[in-house]
Design an enzyme around this catalytic site. Structure first.
Site: not given
Ligand code: URA
Length: 236
Positions: A102
Site C-alpha cells: 500500500d
Molecule cells: N497488507 C496490507 O494491509 N497492506 C500492505 O501493504 C501489505 C499487506
C-alpha cells in the site's frame, strides 16, 4: 532466431505486442528499418535497435528496494511517484514490482523482469511467507493471536490461512502470512477490532530486507539470494 521472438525474449512484450512494434516501424536491424516480424536475425552478430535503444538479450535483474511510504507500487502512475522512480538508473524493459504494498506501507519490495520468479512468489497456491512488522493502535491480546494463528475470517467472509505471530511489545509484533489478499494485514487487524498504524514488510520467502538500506534506497540481489528464491521448496 525470428526478430519478434528475440524482442519478446528481451522483454519488449508479448509476441503480439512486438509484432505491432515492428509493423509500426520502431525496429531496426543493423541500422536498417525492419517491418517484417518474421525476419530471421543472428542474435550474436546483428545489432537490433528499438527506436534509439540498442536491444540485448538481457539477463534478468533483481533489485531489493526499501520502499518508503508515499511511493505507489506501480510501474507508472499519473499522480504519484512510483517505486520505479526511485531506481535512478536505466533498467532493461519489462521490470516491475513483485506484489503490491500500500501507499503507506514501507519495506521490502523486489523489482525484477523475471516473470517466472515473480509468479512463483505471488501465486496464491505457492503459499510464500511474507513477514510484516506491525504496530497496532491497541494491544494485541492472547485471544487475538490465537485467532490469527488459527486462520482469521476477515470482511466479506474470507478466511485467511493460519498466520504466525511473534510479539515484540503489547502493540508491536511480527506477523507472517502466506497469502497476499488485498490489504490483508489491515483487514486482519480490523477483524480484531484493532487498526494498523504502521506496516513494514521485512521478508518475502527467503529474502530479507537488508538493514543497511535506508528508506528509498535499493541494491541488486546477491547471487545466493537469487538462488535461494529460485530454489525454494514448495509447500502446500
Ligand atoms: N497488507 C496490507 O494491509 N497492506 C500492505 O501493504 C501489505 C499487506
Amino acid at each position: 532466431m525470428r526478430l519478434d521472438k528475440y524482442l519478446a525474449h528481451a522483454g519488449y512484450g508479448t509476441r503480439r505486442e512486438v509484432k505491432k512494434l515492428i509493423r509500426q516501424k520502431h525496429v531496426y536491424v543493423n541500422d536498417v528499418l525492419c517491418c517484417q516480424d518474421d525476419q530471421k536475425i543472428d542474435e550474436n552478430k546483428d545489432s537490433i535497435r528499438v527506436n534509439d535503444t540498442v536491444v540485448s538479450l538481457q539477463l534478468h535483474v533483481y533489485i531489493m528496494l526499501h520502499k518508503p511510504a508515499g511511493a505507489i507500487t506501480a510501474v507508472q502512475d499519473p499522480f504519484h511517484d512510483t517505486v520505479m522512480d526511485l531506481i535512478n538508473e536505466q533498467l532493461p524493459p519489462g521490470c516491475f514490482p513483485v506484489g503490491r504494498l500500500d501507499l503507506d506501507t514501507e519495506g521490502l519490495l523486489l523489482i525484477t523482469n523475471d516473470g517466472a520468479l515473480a509468479h512463483k512468489l505471488l501465486s496464491p497456491k505457492k503459499h510464500v511467507d511474507k513477514v510484516y512488522y506491525v504496530e497496532s493502535r491497541n494491544p494485541l491480546e492472547d485471544g487475538d493471536i490465537k485467532r490469527l494463528c488459527e486462520g482469521i475470517e476477515i470482511d466479506g467472509g474470507e478466511s485467511c490461512l493460519p498466520a504466525d505471530v511473534r510479539r515484540i511489545a503489547e502493540n508491536r509484533f511480527l506477523l507472517t502470512i502466506r497469502e497476499g489478499k488485498y490489504h490483508q494485514v489491515k483487514r486482519m487487524m480490523i477483524a480484531l477490532n484493532n487498526e494498523v498504524i504502521y506496516l513494514k514488510r521485512v521478508q518475502m520467502g527467503s529474502l530479507r530486507l537488508d538493514d543497511s538500506l535506508k528508506k528509498g534506497e535499493y541494491r541488486y540481489l546477491y547471487e545466493e539470494e537469487i538462488e535461494r528464491l529460485k530454489n525454494r521448496k514448495e509447500t502446500t
